[in-house]
Write a protein that holds these residues in place. Structure first.
Motif, PDB file in Angstrom:
ATOM      1  N   GLN A 128      56.613  41.791  42.456  1.00  0.00           N
ATOM      2  CA  GLN A 128      57.548  41.901  43.415  1.00  0.00           C
ATOM      3  C   GLN A 128      58.066  40.451  43.947  1.00  0.00           C
ATOM      4  N   PRO A 129      59.483  40.302  43.686  1.00  0.00           N
ATOM      5  CA  PRO A 129      59.922  39.028  44.020  1.00  0.00           C
ATOM      6  C   PRO A 129      59.838  38.699  45.597  1.00  0.00           C
ATOM      7  N   PRO A 130      59.560  37.544  45.965  1.00  0.00           N
ATOM      8  CA  PRO A 130      59.671  37.269  47.392  1.00  0.00           C
ATOM      9  C   PRO A 130      60.635  37.681  48.289  1.00  0.00           C
ATOM     10  N   LEU A 131      60.352  38.490  49.301  1.00  0.00           N
ATOM     11  CA  LEU A 131      61.370  38.748  50.280  1.00  0.00           C
ATOM     12  C   LEU A 131      61.590  38.225  51.391  1.00  0.00           C
ATOM     13  N   ARG A 132      61.162  36.900  51.267  1.00  0.00           N
ATOM     14  CA  ARG A 132      61.439  35.842  52.559  1.00  0.00           C
ATOM     15  C   ARG A 132      61.759  34.592  51.676  1.00  0.00           C
ATOM     16  N   ALA A 133      62.623  33.916  52.328  1.00  0.00           N
ATOM     17  CA  ALA A 133      63.081  32.585  51.570  1.00  0.00           C
ATOM     18  C   ALA A 133      61.690  31.507  51.755  1.00  0.00           C
ATOM     19  N   VAL A 134      61.131  31.625  52.667  1.00  0.00           N
ATOM     20  CA  VAL A 134      60.117  30.742  52.865  1.00  0.00           C
ATOM     21  C   VAL A 134      58.713  31.091  52.023  1.00  0.00           C
ATOM     22  N   ARG A 135      58.615  32.037  51.569  1.00  0.00           N
ATOM     23  CA  ARG A 135      57.493  32.757  50.849  1.00  0.00           C
ATOM     24  C   ARG A 135      57.862  32.645  49.372  1.00  0.00           C
ATOM     25  N   GLN A 136      57.348  31.585  48.844  1.00  0.00           N
ATOM     26  CA  GLN A 136      57.567  31.496  47.249  1.00  0.00           C
ATOM     27  C   GLN A 136      56.395  32.239  46.429  1.00  0.00           C
ATOM     28  N   GLN A 137      55.304  32.599  46.908  1.00  0.00           N
ATOM     29  CA  GLN A 137      54.306  33.205  46.019  1.00  0.00           C
ATOM     30  C   GLN A 137      54.944  34.918  45.850  1.00  0.00           C
ATOM     31  N   THR A 138      54.672  35.283  44.610  1.00  0.00           N
ATOM     32  CA  THR A 138      54.842  36.665  44.542  1.00  0.00           C
ATOM     33  C   THR A 138      53.789  37.532  44.802  1.00  0.00           C
ATOM     34  N   LEU A 139      54.087  38.936  44.564  1.00  0.00           N
ATOM     35  CA  LEU A 139      53.041  39.959  45.002  1.00  0.00           C
ATOM     36  C   LEU A 139      52.992  40.757  43.857  1.00  0.00           C
ATOM     37  N   SER A 140      51.673  40.938  42.921  1.00  0.00           N
ATOM     38  CA  SER A 140      51.263  41.778  42.095  1.00  0.00           C
ATOM     39  C   SER A 140      51.253  43.293  42.766  1.00  0.00           C
ATOM     40  N   LEU A 141      52.222  44.267  42.155  1.00  0.00           N
ATOM     41  CA  LEU A 141      51.921  45.655  42.702  1.00  0.00           C
ATOM     42  C   LEU A 141      51.946  46.309  41.597  1.00  0.00           C
ATOM     43  N   GLN A 142      51.942  47.764  41.811  1.00  0.00           N
ATOM     44  CA  GLN A 142      52.151  48.981  40.593  1.00  0.00           C
ATOM     45  C   GLN A 142      53.245  49.592  41.053  1.00  0.00           C
ATOM     46  N   ILE A 143      53.880  50.319  40.171  1.00  0.00           N
ATOM     47  CA  ILE A 143      55.189  51.219  40.127  1.00  0.00           C
ATOM     48  C   ILE A 143      54.331  52.589  40.293  1.00  0.00           C
ATOM     49  N   MET A 144      54.960  53.629  41.272  1.00  0.00           N
ATOM     50  CA  MET A 144      54.865  54.728  41.040  1.00  0.00           C
ATOM     51  C   MET A 144      55.607  55.560  40.986  1.00  0.00           C
ATOM     52  N   SER A 145      55.774  56.624  40.304  1.00  0.00           N
ATOM     53  CA  SER A 145      57.247  57.459  40.047  1.00  0.00           C
ATOM     54  C   SER A 145      56.780  58.873  40.112  1.00  0.00           C
ATOM     55  N   TYR A 146      58.029  59.662  40.717  1.00  0.00           N
ATOM     56  CA  TYR A 146      58.058  61.092  40.706  1.00  0.00           C
ATOM     57  C   TYR A 146      59.368  61.548  40.181  1.00  0.00           C
ATOM     58  N   PRO A 147      59.472  62.723  39.253  1.00  0.00           N
ATOM     59  CA  PRO A 147      58.315  63.562  39.246  1.00  0.00           C
ATOM     60  C   PRO A 147      57.312  63.228  38.009  1.00  0.00           C
ATOM     61  N   ALA A 148      57.568  62.126  37.156  1.00  0.00           N
ATOM     62  CA  ALA A 148      56.843  61.713  35.777  1.00  0.00           C
ATOM     63  C   ALA A 148      56.610  60.378  35.763  1.00  0.00           C
ATOM     64  N   LYS A 149      55.561  59.884  35.099  1.00  0.00           N
ATOM     65  CA  LYS A 149      55.034  58.706  34.700  1.00  0.00           C
ATOM     66  C   LYS A 149      56.353  57.947  33.891  1.00  0.00           C
ATOM     67  N   LEU A 150      56.657  56.976  34.196  1.00  0.00           N
ATOM     68  CA  LEU A 150      57.818  56.032  33.582  1.00  0.00           C
ATOM     69  C   LEU A 150      57.286  55.653  32.114  1.00  0.00           C
ATOM     70  N   THR A 151      58.186  55.839  30.816  1.00  0.00           N
ATOM     71  CA  THR A 151      58.088  55.323  29.720  1.00  0.00           C
ATOM     72  C   THR A 151      58.289  53.660  29.922  1.00  0.00           C
ATOM     73  N   THR A 152      57.862  53.055  29.024  1.00  0.00           N
ATOM     74  CA  THR A 152      58.324  51.369  28.875  1.00  0.00           C
ATOM     75  C   THR A 152      59.696  51.178  29.061  1.00  0.00           C
ATOM     76  N   THR A 153      60.565  51.829  28.248  1.00  0.00           N
ATOM     77  CA  THR A 153      61.785  51.620  28.417  1.00  0.00           C
ATOM     78  C   THR A 153      62.446  52.217  29.905  1.00  0.00           C
ATOM     79  N   GLU A 154      62.021  53.187  30.590  1.00  0.00           N
ATOM     80  CA  GLU A 154      62.141  53.375  31.693  1.00  0.00           C
ATOM     81  C   GLU A 154      61.823  52.447  33.037  1.00  0.00           C
ATOM     82  N   PHE A 155      60.579  51.954  32.867  1.00  0.00           N
ATOM     83  CA  PHE A 155      59.978  50.995  33.603  1.00  0.00           C
ATOM     84  C   PHE A 155      61.019  49.775  33.554  1.00  0.00           C
ATOM     85  N   GLU A 156      61.115  49.128  32.400  1.00  0.00           N
ATOM     86  CA  GLU A 156      62.134  47.824  32.281  1.00  0.00           C
ATOM     87  C   GLU A 156      63.482  48.259  33.063  1.00  0.00           C
TER      88      GLU A 156
END
Length: 179
Positions: A128-156
């Motif tokens: 996740q890119p920073p949401l605040r200008a003063v915060r330069q570190q990023t955040l490792s997250l995972q994507i969840m999707s409904y109704p199906a799991k994303l393919t690599t192409t869909e994820f991109e």
């Protein structure tokens, strides 16, 4: 309810529910209210006070849940599920959201909540890119999707659109975080 008072109540729940790095500063968050693509669903109590909210985005090919939160003292009563159900039923588009990595019990419970609603946990690494200008570190997250799991192409495609539309990150920025 006056829009300003409602927004202030939503922002207060946001501050109580998320680390500072996971939401925008007050003025930036408030600016989103004027975007036609930004959606805010709320649940109020008998006194017309906001007790839960879902903030999301209506994008071209999917809907995105940016924040879902319930007042800390009344969590576990089905309010979050009701808000998610309302959001998911408003459109036939797939729904995307970000979750923290399942590193502790609370984070695993959160993922389980979304899985019970029909979401699939993706296995692509996502920053996740920073949401605040003063915060330069990023955040490792995972994507969840409904109704199906994303393919690599869909994820991109999802990642590229989130970076551009939600985070305002330039395309060069997106390439920095390719997995």
């Amino acid at each position: 309810m006056m829009l300003q008072k409602r927004f202030d109540q939503v922002f207060e729940i946001m501050k109580q529910s998320f680390p500072e790095a996971e939401y925008r500063e007050y003025s930036e968050q408030k600016k989103l209210m004027s975007s036609s693509r930004y959606l805010l669903l709320t649940e109020e109590n008998e006194q017309n006070e906001v007790i839960g909210f879902l903030a999301g985005w209506e994008l071209e090919s999917f809907r995105y849940v940016e924040h879902l939160a319930v007042s800390p003292n009344i969590r576990g009563g089905g309010i979050g599920k009701r808000l998610m159900d309302r959001f998911m039923k408003q459109s036939a588009k797939p729904v995307i959201l970000e979750v923290e990595l399942p590193e502790d019990e609370m984070k695993r419970r959160r993922i389980g909540f979304y899985e019970r609603l029909g979401f699939c946990l993706g296995d692509h690494s996502y920053i996740q890119p920073p949401l605040r200008a003063v915060r330069q570190q990023t955040l490792s997250l995972q994507i969840m999707s409904y109704p199906a799991k994303l393919t690599t192409t869909e994820f991109e495609m999802v990642r590229k659109l989130l970076y551009k539309e939600v985070y305002g990150a330039p395309s060069v920025y997106a390439h920095t975080y390719n997995s």
